[in-house]
Design a protein around this motif. Structure first.
Motif, PDB file in Angstrom:
ATOM      1  N   MET A 263      44.625  19.143  39.815  1.00 10.62           N
ATOM      2  CA  MET A 263      43.532  19.690  39.023  1.00 10.62           C
ATOM      3  C   MET A 263      42.872  18.586  38.198  1.00 10.62           C
ATOM      4  N   LEU A 266      40.627  16.503  40.548  1.00 10.66           N
ATOM      5  CA  LEU A 266      39.537  17.197  41.229  1.00 10.66           C
ATOM      6  C   LEU A 266      38.137  16.777  40.743  1.00 10.66           C
ATOM      7  N   THR A 278      35.146  17.467  49.466  1.00 12.53           N
ATOM      8  CA  THR A 278      36.248  18.073  48.713  1.00 12.53           C
ATOM      9  C   THR A 278      36.748  19.336  49.409  1.00 12.53           C
ATOM     10  N   GLY A 282      40.433  20.101  51.269  1.00  8.13           N
ATOM     11  CA  GLY A 282      41.252  21.281  50.988  1.00  8.13           C
ATOM     12  C   GLY A 282      41.641  22.013  52.251  1.00  8.13           C
ATOM     13  N   VAL A 314      46.611  20.355  46.576  1.00  5.40           N
ATOM     14  CA  VAL A 314      45.398  20.002  47.306  1.00  5.40           C
ATOM     15  C   VAL A 314      44.805  21.248  47.961  1.00  5.40           C
ATOM     16  N   ASP A 317      43.532  23.640  44.814  1.00  2.00           N
ATOM     17  CA  ASP A 317      42.522  23.071  43.925  1.00  2.00           C
ATOM     18  C   ASP A 317      41.290  22.585  44.672  1.00  2.00           C
ATOM     19  N   PHE A 318      41.502  21.885  45.795  1.00  2.00           N
ATOM     20  CA  PHE A 318      40.379  21.256  46.471  1.00  2.00           C
ATOM     21  C   PHE A 318      39.525  22.255  47.247  1.00  2.00           C
ATOM     22  N   SER A 322      37.456  24.091  43.560  1.00  2.00           N
ATOM     23  CA  SER A 322      36.170  23.431  43.801  1.00  2.00           C
ATOM     24  C   SER A 322      35.134  24.442  44.301  1.00  2.00           C
TER      25      SER A 322
END
Length: 411
Positions: A263, A266, A278, A282, A314, A317-318, A322
């Motif tokens: 996080m 990111l 991004t 993910g 990953v 968050d990604f 995002s």
């Protein structure tokens, strides 16, 4: 750290301790203790989706209009404590399912309520909320560590003896504690003149955003990627337990640790590489994680399993975090809340509902005499994730104005 931050942090800690204390091991409990099928396990996990779909009605149509948020939070958790105790006593899936459905309908609205209480009480939510929310991640981690290392309820012999049933009793106690504690939280009454209509609560007035090709592509990808996500929630703990990994629930807390670390990375990644890269990273992480699960084992290749769990940061968050940032950047000022509601309804509602059904069907297809062909089970979401990634890579286009809006959101 202020007294208010600590008080709100305790609320978040208990909120996610409760969820992490039984949800992670649910598949193992149902499969090994109640002898449920993959389809039945999928049904049980899908109650989360039904709760997410119904949550806006509770939070928006009750808390936003008639009742203080902290009081409704207290009542829901006290009712949840009763249902969790009944889940502890359930002896078969037929008894268990309506109880877990009722519980998730009660619990999922509390996720919005704890956020509402925190945002209303903090003087600078943008700067302060992360310090409060991180307590929730710690609560989830502590729940897993308590189950694995304090009580060892997920050890092979303990599972055979039905010890995982105790997770519901533990969480019933935590829910009772949070219910009582919530009455002591700062008063958070409805805000006069800010009532929200049902259409907006469900995010339906944000449907206009689907006219934008880039957002429509992202929206569809968000639903589809929830199918492999469901495999992790439903099968990971059962998989680790079945192949003989020690302290599987404790090991899975590494995913929440990585979530906190990634996080922090990111915003830097989005600034440097952009939102499309991004999101692709993910999705690629989902595919890689399931390949690692497919070929890892509890012996010399246990590092594959650890790496797959650590990739959770990953994966989540990604793509999902995002994606929330991307949605906020694309939405106009008048529909920002609705846009987030639309994405939540699509992912945790529709996407996960489909995902848990698919995960249950695939698990049953590759199950024989109570044992699973885990390699084949994990390769299904790996290939599916790769397919979503490829389709997104070829079809997603982001205009310069959209890139600038997203960049502004990450500072």
């Amino acid at each position: 750290m202020s007294t208010l931050t600590v008080r709100l942090g305790v609320m978040m800690f208990l909120q996610f301790f409760i969820w992490g204390g039984w949800f992670v091991t649910l598949g193992t409990f149902l499969g090994r203790t109640l002898e449920a099928s993959g389809g039945q396990i999928g049904m049980a996990y899908a109650t989360q989706s039904w709760g997410a779909i119904l949550a806006p009605f509770v939070v928006g149509l009750i808390a936003d209009r008639f009742v203080n948020a902290e009081r409704l939070l207290a009542v829901l958790h006290l009712g949840g404590a009763v249902l969790l105790y009944q889940l502890y006593r359930a002896e078969d899936f037929a008894t268990f399912y309506p109880l877990v459905l009722g519980y998730m309908v009660v619990y999922m609205p509390t996720l919005g309520l704890v956020n509402a209480v925190a945002f209303r009480q903090l003087s600078d939510p943008a700067a302060q909320f992360s310090r409060v929310r991180v307590w929730g991640t710690l609560g989830w981690i502590v729940a897993g560590l308590v189950i694995s290392f304090v009580f060892a309820w997920d050890a092979q012999q303990a599972i055979a003896d039905g010890a995982l049933r105790n997770t519901f009793l533990l969480c019933a106690g935590a829910s009772l504690l949070l219910g009582l504690y919530s009455f002591s939280l700062p008063a958070t009454p409805p805000v006069p003149g800010q009532h929200t209509g049902l259409k907006r609560l469900l995010g339906l007035d944000a449907l206009q955003m689907l006219k934008d090709r880039g957002f429509a592509t992202f929206f569809l990808a968000s639903i589809l990627i929830c199918i492999p996500l469901a495999f992790y929630y439903q099968n990971a703990n059962l998989f680790l337990t079945e192949i003989g990994v020690a302290n599987p629930t404790g090991m899975m807390t590494l995913g929440q640790v990585s979530e906190v670390l990634f996080m922090l990375l990111l915003p830097l990644f989005i600034k440097r590489f952009g939102i499309k890269a991004t999101l692709l990273v993910g999705m690629a992480a989902w595919a890689l994680r399931y390949v690692l699960f497919a070929y890892g084992n509890s012996g010399e290749l246990v590092a594959f399993l650890v790496a797959g769990i650590v990739l959770h940061g990953v994966c989540y968050d990604f793509f999902f975090v995002s994606g929330q940032i991307y949605t906020d950047g694309k939405a106009g000022e008048s529909i920002k809340s609705s846009a987030q509601g639309l994405i939540t309804l699509a992912t945790y509602g529709v996407g996960m509902l489909i995902g848990f059904w698919v995960a249950g069907a695939v698990s049953d297809h590759y199950a024989t005499a109570g044992l699973h062909d885990w390699r084949s089970i994990w390769l299904f979401p790996a290939v599916f994730s790769a397919g979503v990634l490829l389709a997104f890579l070829l079809t997603f286009r982001e205009r310069a104005a959209g890139k600038a809006a997203v960049a502004h959101r990450v500072g």
